[in-house]
Design a protein around this motif. Structure first.
Motif, PDB file in Angstrom:
ATOM      1  N   GLY A   1       9.494   0.817 -36.448  1.00 41.65           N
ATOM      2  CA  GLY A   1       7.892   0.949 -35.923  1.00 41.65           C
ATOM      3  C   GLY A   1       7.881   2.353 -35.142  1.00 41.65           C
ATOM      4  N   ASP A   2       7.445   2.147 -33.776  1.00 41.98           N
ATOM      5  CA  ASP A   2       7.245   3.421 -33.030  1.00 41.98           C
ATOM      6  C   ASP A   2       8.361   3.873 -32.237  1.00 41.98           C
ATOM      7  OD1 ASP A   2       6.683   1.701 -30.987  1.00 41.98           O
ATOM      8  OD2 ASP A   2       5.117   2.372 -30.095  1.00 41.98           O
ATOM      9  N   THR A   3       9.487   3.196 -32.438  1.00 41.80           N
ATOM     10  CA  THR A   3      10.769   3.447 -31.590  1.00 41.80           C
ATOM     11  C   THR A   3      11.731   4.180 -32.645  1.00 41.80           C
ATOM     12  OG1 THR A   3      10.537   1.792 -30.235  1.00 41.80           O
ATOM     13  CG2 THR A   3      12.538   2.345 -30.250  1.00 41.80           C
ATOM     14  N   ALA A   4      12.287   5.251 -32.249  1.00 39.33           N
ATOM     15  CA  ALA A   4      13.378   5.970 -32.716  1.00 39.33           C
ATOM     16  C   ALA A   4      14.831   6.185 -32.093  1.00 39.33           C
ATOM     17  CB  ALA A   4      12.900   7.428 -32.987  1.00 39.33           C
ATOM     18  N   THR A   5      15.516   5.569 -32.672  1.00 35.41           N
ATOM     19  CA  THR A   5      17.081   5.785 -32.016  1.00 35.41           C
ATOM     20  C   THR A   5      17.562   6.792 -32.685  1.00 35.41           C
ATOM     21  OG1 THR A   5      17.320   3.155 -32.270  1.00 35.41           O
ATOM     22  CG2 THR A   5      19.298   4.513 -32.088  1.00 35.41           C
ATOM     23  N   ILE A   6      18.235   7.582 -31.641  1.00 30.89           N
ATOM     24  CA  ILE A   6      18.528   9.105 -32.106  1.00 30.89           C
ATOM     25  C   ILE A   6      20.010   9.144 -31.639  1.00 30.89           C
ATOM     26  CG2 ILE A   6      18.365  11.289 -31.338  1.00 30.89           C
ATOM     27  CD1 ILE A   6      15.363  10.564 -30.674  1.00 30.89           C
ATOM     28  N   GLY A   7      20.816  10.087 -32.694  1.00 35.88           N
ATOM     29  CA  GLY A   7      22.208  10.661 -32.501  1.00 35.88           C
ATOM     30  C   GLY A   7      22.250  11.960 -33.116  1.00 35.88           C
ATOM     31  N   VAL A   8      23.902  12.153 -32.959  1.00 33.17           N
ATOM     32  CA  VAL A   8      24.110  13.412 -33.503  1.00 33.17           C
ATOM     33  C   VAL A   8      24.750  13.157 -35.004  1.00 33.17           C
ATOM     34  CG1 VAL A   8      24.009  14.913 -31.609  1.00 33.17           C
ATOM     35  CG2 VAL A   8      26.066  13.970 -32.354  1.00 33.17           C
ATOM     36  N   THR A   9      24.605  14.029 -36.048  1.00 32.80           N
ATOM     37  CA  THR A   9      25.397  13.643 -37.110  1.00 32.80           C
ATOM     38  C   THR A   9      26.910  13.699 -37.288  1.00 32.80           C
ATOM     39  OG1 THR A   9      25.107  16.008 -37.972  1.00 32.80           O
ATOM     40  CG2 THR A   9      23.187  14.436 -38.669  1.00 32.80           C
ATOM     41  N   ALA A  10      27.530  13.082 -38.071  1.00 32.93           N
ATOM     42  CA  ALA A  10      28.958  13.372 -38.522  1.00 32.93           C
ATOM     43  C   ALA A  10      29.046  15.031 -38.630  1.00 32.93           C
ATOM     44  CB  ALA A  10      29.499  12.523 -39.375  1.00 32.93           C
ATOM     45  N   HIS A  11      28.477  15.716 -39.249  1.00 32.78           N
ATOM     46  CA  HIS A  11      28.591  16.988 -39.580  1.00 32.78           C
ATOM     47  C   HIS A  11      28.763  17.826 -38.117  1.00 32.78           C
ATOM     48  CE1 HIS A  11      28.201  20.662 -41.478  1.00 32.78           C
ATOM     49  NE2 HIS A  11      27.557  21.123 -40.684  1.00 32.78           N
ATOM     50  N   ALA A  12      27.738  17.326 -37.291  1.00 32.32           N
ATOM     51  CA  ALA A  12      27.472  18.152 -36.139  1.00 32.32           C
ATOM     52  C   ALA A  12      28.650  17.729 -35.203  1.00 32.32           C
ATOM     53  CB  ALA A  12      26.364  17.797 -35.276  1.00 32.32           C
ATOM     54  N   ALA A  13      29.151  16.796 -35.141  1.00 33.16           N
ATOM     55  CA  ALA A  13      30.413  16.004 -34.406  1.00 33.16           C
ATOM     56  C   ALA A  13      31.635  16.697 -34.760  1.00 33.16           C
ATOM     57  CB  ALA A  13      30.369  14.577 -34.485  1.00 33.16           C
ATOM     58  N   ALA A  14      31.705  16.811 -36.112  1.00 30.43           N
ATOM     59  CA  ALA A  14      33.059  17.433 -36.567  1.00 30.43           C
ATOM     60  C   ALA A  14      32.910  18.950 -36.328  1.00 30.43           C
ATOM     61  CB  ALA A  14      33.095  17.310 -38.175  1.00 30.43           C
ATOM     62  N   ALA A  15      31.748  19.657 -36.136  1.00 32.56           N
ATOM     63  CA  ALA A  15      31.626  21.058 -35.967  1.00 32.56           C
ATOM     64  C   ALA A  15      32.038  21.227 -34.692  1.00 32.56           C
ATOM     65  CB  ALA A  15      30.241  21.576 -36.230  1.00 32.56           C
ATOM     66  N   LEU A  16      31.590  20.438 -33.620  1.00 32.17           N
ATOM     67  CA  LEU A  16      32.009  20.606 -32.245  1.00 32.17           C
ATOM     68  C   LEU A  16      33.247  20.260 -31.796  1.00 32.17           C
ATOM     69  CD1 LEU A  16      28.712  18.717 -30.860  1.00 32.17           C
ATOM     70  CD2 LEU A  16      29.205  21.085 -30.642  1.00 32.17           C
ATOM     71  N   GLY A  17      33.988  19.507 -32.587  1.00 33.02           N
ATOM     72  CA  GLY A  17      35.335  19.019 -32.213  1.00 33.02           C
ATOM     73  C   GLY A  17      35.349  18.063 -31.144  1.00 33.02           C
ATOM     74  N   ASP A  18      36.305  17.886 -30.288  1.00 38.00           N
ATOM     75  CA  ASP A  18      36.406  16.553 -29.494  1.00 38.00           C
ATOM     76  C   ASP A  18      35.305  16.748 -28.435  1.00 38.00           C
ATOM     77  OD1 ASP A  18      38.564  15.627 -30.914  1.00 38.00           O
ATOM     78  OD2 ASP A  18      39.961  16.834 -29.528  1.00 38.00           O
ATOM     79  N   ILE A  19      34.469  15.702 -28.491  1.00 38.23           N
ATOM     80  CA  ILE A  19      33.313  15.826 -27.370  1.00 38.23           C
ATOM     81  C   ILE A  19      33.940  14.871 -26.280  1.00 38.23           C
ATOM     82  CG2 ILE A  19      31.050  14.874 -26.939  1.00 38.23           C
ATOM     83  CD1 ILE A  19      30.556  14.983 -30.168  1.00 38.23           C
ATOM     84  N   VAL A  20      33.585  15.733 -25.043  1.00 46.25           N
ATOM     85  CA  VAL A  20      34.127  15.226 -23.937  1.00 46.25           C
ATOM     86  C   VAL A  20      33.192  14.956 -22.853  1.00 46.25           C
ATOM     87  CG1 VAL A  20      36.396  16.711 -24.129  1.00 46.25           C
ATOM     88  CG2 VAL A  20      34.506  17.536 -23.200  1.00 46.25           C
ATOM     89  N   HIS A  21      31.807  15.321 -23.106  1.00 42.33           N
ATOM     90  CA  HIS A  21      30.700  14.863 -22.047  1.00 42.33           C
ATOM     91  C   HIS A  21      29.693  15.049 -22.590  1.00 42.33           C
ATOM     92  CE1 HIS A  21      28.894  14.769 -18.111  1.00 42.33           C
ATOM     93  NE2 HIS A  21      27.957  15.908 -18.533  1.00 42.33           N
ATOM     94  N   ILE A  22      28.587  14.314 -22.427  1.00 44.60           N
ATOM     95  CA  ILE A  22      27.239  14.323 -22.723  1.00 44.60           C
ATOM     96  C   ILE A  22      26.298  14.163 -21.532  1.00 44.60           C
ATOM     97  CG2 ILE A  22      27.431  13.707 -25.226  1.00 44.60           C
ATOM     98  CD1 ILE A  22      26.523  10.819 -24.405  1.00 44.60           C
ATOM     99  N   GLN A  23      25.065  14.884 -21.709  1.00 50.93           N
ATOM    100  CA  GLN A  23      24.056  14.796 -20.612  1.00 50.93           C
ATOM    101  C   GLN A  23      22.700  14.381 -21.442  1.00 50.93           C
ATOM    102  OE1 GLN A  23      23.449  18.434 -18.344  1.00 50.93           O
ATOM    103  NE2 GLN A  23      21.354  17.761 -17.768  1.00 50.93           N
ATOM    104  N   LEU A  24      22.373  13.281 -21.017  1.00 50.19           N
ATOM    105  CA  LEU A  24      21.117  12.803 -21.644  1.00 50.19           C
ATOM    106  C   LEU A  24      19.898  12.582 -20.800  1.00 50.19           C
ATOM    107  CD1 LEU A  24      22.583   9.727 -23.719  1.00 50.19           C
ATOM    108  CD2 LEU A  24      22.083  12.359 -24.674  1.00 50.19           C
ATOM    109  N   PRO A  25      18.693  12.679 -21.089  1.00 48.31           N
ATOM    110  CA  PRO A  25      17.701  12.248 -20.143  1.00 48.31           C
ATOM    111  C   PRO A  25      17.826  10.882 -19.875  1.00 48.31           C
ATOM    112  CG  PRO A  25      16.836  12.096 -22.479  1.00 48.31           C
ATOM    113  CD  PRO A  25      18.203  12.664 -22.485  1.00 48.31           C
ATOM    114  N   THR A  26      16.943  10.445 -18.703  1.00 45.69           N
ATOM    115  CA  THR A  26      16.947   9.176 -18.303  1.00 45.69           C
ATOM    116  C   THR A  26      15.901   8.384 -18.621  1.00 45.69           C
ATOM    117  OG1 THR A  26      15.770   9.824 -16.302  1.00 45.69           O
ATOM    118  CG2 THR A  26      18.048   9.964 -16.157  1.00 45.69           C
ATOM    119  N   VAL A  27      15.930   6.875 -18.908  1.00 51.94           N
ATOM    120  CA  VAL A  27      14.816   6.288 -19.209  1.00 51.94           C
ATOM    121  C   VAL A  27      13.439   6.661 -18.549  1.00 51.94           C
ATOM    122  CG1 VAL A  27      14.060   3.832 -19.075  1.00 51.94           C
ATOM    123  CG2 VAL A  27      16.437   4.103 -19.912  1.00 51.94           C
TER     124      VAL A  27
END
Length: 125
Positions: free
Chosen positions: A20-46
């Protein structure tokens, strides 16, 4: 590398699933692999507003810090607390448990289907 056909993608390596009008968002496997081991994420708040094609968060890995770009303009309706607490989910399950946020979409940025994203990253589907 898996590129789920039911999702849409940005050239900045975010994926989104529209409901509908809601999008669930993430990062692709390609991006995660390029970044390597992800240790921290900073996201906006609700309740925060994000703007399509502008940074709305950061992803820190053992290699670097990268911006997370919003693939849509709208209000943040949910943030994944499991991904915040366990950022390695972006590496182990980027299209499932590693989702990052949900946005009530007012405007969608240009997105690619799976075949176009595969071509963008040089993968063969």
């Amino acid at each position: 590398m898996t590129i789920p056909a039911h999702l849409r993608y940005t050239v900045d390596h975010e994926w989104l699933a529209l409901d509908g009008d809601t999008a669930t968002i993430g990062v692709t496997a390609h991006a995660a692999a390029a970044l390597g081991d992800i240790v921290h994420i900073q996201l906006p708040t609700v309740g925060d507003r994000v703007t399509a094609e502008t940074p709305c968060g950061e992803i820190e890995s053992t290699k670097s810090v990268s911006d997370l770009f919003a693939p849509a303009t709208g209000a943040v309706t949910a943030v994944n607390p499991d991904a915040v607490a366990n950022p390695e989910l972006l590496n182990t399950d980027p299209y499932g448990a590693g989702w990052l946020l949900r946005i009530r979409v007012e405007h969608l940025a240009e997105v690619l289907d799976a075949a176009a994203y595969a071509a963008h990253i040089g993968e063969h589907q």
